[in-house]
Write a protein that holds these residues in place. Structure first.
Motif, PDB file in Angstrom:
ATOM      1  N   GLU A  54      12.913  -0.260  11.280  1.00 57.36           N
ATOM      2  CA  GLU A  54      11.492   0.053  11.417  1.00 57.36           C
ATOM      3  C   GLU A  54      10.702  -1.103  12.022  1.00 57.36           C
ATOM      4  N   GLY A  60      12.276   1.406   4.309  1.00 56.30           N
ATOM      5  CA  GLY A  60      12.708   1.184   5.679  1.00 56.30           C
ATOM      6  C   GLY A  60      13.556  -0.057   5.810  1.00 56.30           C
ATOM      7  N   LYS A  73       7.418   4.359   0.014  1.00 61.85           N
ATOM      8  CA  LYS A  73       7.755   3.876   1.347  1.00 61.85           C
ATOM      9  C   LYS A  73       9.121   3.210   1.341  1.00 61.85           C
ATOM     10  N   ILE A  94       5.845  -0.063   7.094  1.00 65.89           N
ATOM     11  CA  ILE A  94       6.971   0.753   6.632  1.00 65.89           C
ATOM     12  C   ILE A  94       6.525   2.190   6.370  1.00 65.89           C
TER      13      ILE A  94
END
Length: 299
Positions: free
Chosen positions: A87, A7, A5, A170
Motif C-alpha cells: 500500500e 495493509g 484498516k 492504509i
C-alpha cells in the motif's frame, strides 16, 4: 462500528541506512539484526504492527547494492520483490550522506510504482537542523514524494508522525495476523540471525559477508531449558580459525552475547551450542544457497 484498516508497507534503501533499526522500533522488539556493516539484512523480514483498529505489516528488505555473487542477486531481488502488492513504500536515506548512485538507482524503480512513496530521512540526530532542508530539497528534485518524514530510528524522533501518516494511507482491510504476533518468521530464523549478528559485531574484513548460520536443532530439554544447536558456515579454513579464536575464545564470546539476546526474545533460559564449518564458496553455489534458506524460486 469502527472500520478496521490493514495493509503492507515496504521499507527500502541502500545498505546501512537504518531499515532494520526502524522495523525493530515499530514492533517494539528486536526481530531484525543490526550492524554498522553493509548488507546485514539478507531476507525480507516482516514486522507486524497492530492496534485496536489497524494492522500494518512492514517488510524490511536487504540494502540495494551491485551484486558480486549469487547471494547478492538473491538479496537485491528480495528487496525489489517487496515493492509488489504494497500500500506504500518507505524510501530510507541517511541525512548525513550525500545522494549517491545507489539512491538514484532505487528512485528510478520507485518512479514506476503506482503507490505512495514516503521519503524517510533517517539519522537526523547526526546533522545540524539547518542542514536538513538542503537534503530534503535535493531528493525532492528527483521525485514527487507523497510525504517527507525526517526522523531518527535510533532515538525515536518523529516516529509518531510517521505512524500517523501511514494510518491515514492504509485502506480498510482484515487483520492478517494475531494481535500478539510481531513477525512472520519462525523463532529459529531469528535465532540464527542473532548468532550472525554477533559474528558481524566481533569480526572484521571479509568474514561478515562469508557467514551463514543454520539452526540444526531447537528443543526443550529435561531441565526445562531451550537447547539450541547451530552451525556457523564460512567459506575458508582461515575464517574458521578466526571465528573460533585462540583457545575458542571468540566463539565463546559470540555464543554468550547471542544467548543473552535469545533469552530476552524467548523469555526463557537457553543452552546454546555452536559449531563452525567450512563450505567453500557457498555464496556462489545455488544448492548451498537453497540449503541455507536463500532459495532461487524467489528471484
Amino acid at each position: 462500528m469502527t472500520e478496521h484498516k490493514s495493509g503492507f508497507v515496504a521499507i527500502i534503501g541502500r545498505p546501512n541506512v537504518g531499515k532494520s533499526t526502524l522495523l525493530n522500533r515499530i514492533v517494539g522488539q528486536k526481530i531484525a539484526i543490526m550492524s554498522d556493516k553493509a548488507q546485514t539484512t539478507r531476507n525480507k523480514i516482516q514486522g507486524v504492527y497492530t492496534t485496536e483498529n489497524m494492522q500494518i505489516v512492514f517488510i524490511d528488505t536487504p540494502g540495494i547494492h551491485k551484486p558480486k555473487h549469487r547471494l547478492g542477486d538473491y538479496m537485491v531481488n528480495e528487496a525489489y520483490g517487496a515493492l509488489q502488492e504494497v500500500e506504500a513504500v518507505l524510501f530510507m536515506v541517511n541525512a548525513d550522506e550525500k545522494r549517491g548512485k545507489g539512491d538514484n538507482l532505487i528512485i528510478e524503480r520507485l518512479q514506476k510504482l503506482d503507490v505512495p512513496v514516503f521519503l524517510i530521512v533517517n539519522k537526523i540526530d547526526k546533522i545540524h537542523p539547518d542542514d536538513l532542508l538542503a537534503v530534503i530539497q535535493d531528493y525532492a528534485t528527483q521525485m514527487d514524494f507523497a510525504e517527507v518524514v525526517p526522523l531518527s530510528a535510533t532515538q525515536g524522533n518523529n516516529f509518531e508522525t510517521l505512524m500517523q501518516l501511514l494510518e491515514e494511507q492504509i485502506p480498510e482491510g482484515p487483520q492478517y495476523f494475531p494481535k500478539d504476533q510481531i513477525t512472520d518468521h519462525p523463532e529459529y530464523f531469528i535465532v540464527s540471525e542473532l548468532v550472525r549478528e554477533k559474528v558481524l559485531l566481533f569480526t572484521q574484513e571479509e568474514i561478515p559477508h562469508s557467514v551463514a548460520v543454520v539452526v540444526d536443532s531447537m528443543k526443550r530439554d529435561e531441565n526445562d531449558k531451550i537447547r539450541i544447536q547451530a552451525t556457523i558456515n564460512v567459506e575458508r579454513d582461515s575464517q574458521k580459525g578466526i571465528i573460533i579464536g585462540k583457545g575458542g575464545k571468540m566463539l565463546k564470546q559470540i555464543g554468550i552475547r547471542a544467548r543473552q539476546d535469545m533469552e530476552k526474545m524467548l523469555g526463557d533460559k537457553v543452552y546454546l551450542e555452536l559449531w563452525v564449518k567450512v563450505q567453500k564458496d557457498w555464496r556462489d553455489k545455488q544448492r548451498t544457497l537453497d540449503d541455507f534458506g536463500y532459495k532461487k524460486e524467489t528471484f
